[in-house]
Design an enzyme around this catalytic site. Structure first.
Site, short mmCIF file in Angstrom:
data_model
loop_
_atom_site.label_atom_id
_atom_site.label_comp_id
_atom_site.label_asym_id
_atom_site.label_seq_id
_atom_site.Cartn_x
_atom_site.Cartn_y
_atom_site.Cartn_z
N HIS A 175 -17.54 3.19 -10.72
CA HIS A 175 -16.26 3.26 -11.42
C HIS A 175 -15.53 4.57 -11.08
O HIS A 175 -14.72 5.06 -11.86
CB HIS A 175 -16.43 3.14 -12.94
N SER A 301 -1.43 14.80 13.25
CA SER A 301 -0.20 14.62 12.49
C SER A 301 0.94 15.20 13.30
O SER A 301 0.79 16.20 13.99
CB SER A 301 -0.30 15.33 11.13
#
Length: 461
Positions: A175, A301
């Site tokens: 979770h 990038s």
């Protein structure tokens, strides 16, 4: 558009034939238009030879003639494919344009054989007899020669990673929250095992591809009209089996494509496993659990020079998601046909290669990504040490063993919603009414060593 422009991959409508052309090239011999032509020639030639083996027909071929006939598909090349296409769309070799792709293959074989053979080419067949067998030969080859080896290579890479890092402890998350520790190798082993199981489904589905040869409505009507004493059902079964396919005994003009649907669904199962792997690798990289080896000269990038982006896993995720969309559509569509036959599936089946191409790109990108990742053991260890609450499960389980009915509540009070340290646990241990051996057992617990049988589980691969 000029001919030069058309041949330039930068002008391709699909990235499969443009940007990714080099990556999809291994599939071209199996699922291209030329590959379909070649498969049709193979079916027509082998059918012709099978007819010659019947006592009922006047056909007869010597060993050399049989070899020459088989050479039509074994040596089928670009010039042959071009001739087939010209026979279909503009006419050639004395034939007018057929406007029919299977008839063009029949005429192609005529151009390479004696006139006495011509009546027996495509004898008693409907186009779907040829097409359904051809498509399965193509798909079987693409799966067995290209896609399955790629998946086996990926599984081998995962097994190697799992073995190498089987003992490297790592915080698990359920979770999204810190949970019982594991090892990086064990988590990779889970994917290796899953991929092995789903790959086995693909292989079984490929082995179960089934072909039909029974005429225009699946009744052998033309065959029986010509030679009523021949056991055409046995002939069909033997012929299809010799092509390496299972035999479909009952069909309309169309071979029911439940076998294709099972195969496409099996690939979706594989792809779901690989997508799940891509997502986890992406998250591990984001959490700095994994570093990536840099590629000399590569730009991460356009504006941030420091970045090394997880582009391989992202590319795989996108391509496999596209593949699954296509495979779902194909599985749903090809299993339906209006009454005994409609032609809508013809253009749809031509897109099987595109779905496989997206699979192939995805598998290659995942492998490339796996080859670049390096576990950052220091970061993993730091996070384990910074999350001592995760030994709470072990503490309450040991105390339960010792008969403490409030064990869970005791540890919950100490840890839930609080920042705790190992010292907090040590204080708890000192206050417990347990024997010295149990106290020492508790004091020896650490997040990095609380990994159960993770190391041994990797050996189950």
């Amino acid at each position: 558009m000029t001919d030069a422009t058309r041949s330039n991959p930068l002008y391709a409508v699909s990235p499969l034939d443009g940007r990714y052309a080099s990556r999809t090239a291994p599939l071209s011999p199996h699922v291209s238009e030329a590959a379909l032509m070649r498969a049709r020639v193979q079916v027509e030639v082998e059918y012709l030879l099978a007819l010659a083996d019947l006592d009922a027909t006047p056909l007869s071929f010597s060993d050399d003639e049989r070899a020459d006939l088989r050479a039509l598909y074994e040596e089928f090349d670009a010039d042959d494919a071009d001739l087939v296409k010209r026979l279909e769309v503009e006419g050639a070799e004395g034939y007018t344009a057929t406007n029919h792709d299977v008839k063009a293959v029949e005429y192609f074989i005529r151009t390479e054989t004696e006139e006495s053979v011509h009546p027996w080419i495509h004898f008693g067949l409907t186009s779907e007899d040829v097409n359904n067998l051809s498509h399965r030969l193509m798909v079987k080859g693409a799966v067995e020669d290209v896609l399955v080896p790629e998946l086996r290579a990926m599984r081998d890479e995962l097994v190697e990673l799992a073995q190498e890092y089987r003992g490297v402890p790592m915080l698990a998350r359920t979770h999204g929250q810190p949970a019982t520790p594991t090892t990086f190798g064990k988590e990779v082993a889970v994917y290796a095992a899953r991929l092995g199981r789903t790959l086995a489904r693909v292989e079984r589905a490929a082995d179960s591809l089934a072909g039909k040869l029974a005429g225009a409505s699946g009744t052998y009507a033309a065959h029986v009209a010509a030679y009523p004493d021949v056991d055409w059902r046995a002939f069909s079964r033997e012929f299809v089996t010799l092509l390496g396919l299972d035999h479909t005994a009952l069909a309309t003009q169309v071979n029911p494509c439940d076998d294709f649907a099972a195969l496409f669904d099996a690939f979706r199962g594989v792809n779901n496993v690989v997508i799940d792997l891509d997502l986890d690798m992406w998250l591990y990289i984001s959490d700095r659990y994994l570093g990536q080896e840099t590629v000399e000269g590569e730009t991460g990038s356009s504006t941030m020079p420091h970045k090394v982006n997880p582009i391989d896993f992202e590319n795989s995720e996108g391509n496999l998601s596209k593949a699954n969309s296509d495979l779902t559509f194909l599985a749903d569509y090809v299993t339906t046909s209006r009454l005994q036959r409609d032609l809508s599936d013809s253009t749809v089946k031509r897109n099987i290669g595109a779905a496989f191409a997206h699979c192939l790109i995805g598998y290659g990108k995942t492998q490339k990504g796996l080859g670049k990742v390096v576990p950052n053991e220091h970061v993993m260890r730091e996070e384990l040490d910074a999350t001592p609450a995760i030994i709470g499960e072990a503490v309450q389980t040991i105390l339960r063993r010792e008969g403490d009915t409030q064990a869970y509540e005791r540890v919950k009070k100490l840890t839930r919603g609080r920042e705790v340290t190992l010292e907090d646990f040590y204080d708890l241990f000192e206050s417990l009414d347990v024997d010295d051996e149990t106290r020492e057992e508790l004091l020896s617990l650490t997040p990095a060593t609380y990994v159960g049988l993770a190391d041994e589980l990797v050996g189950d691969l």
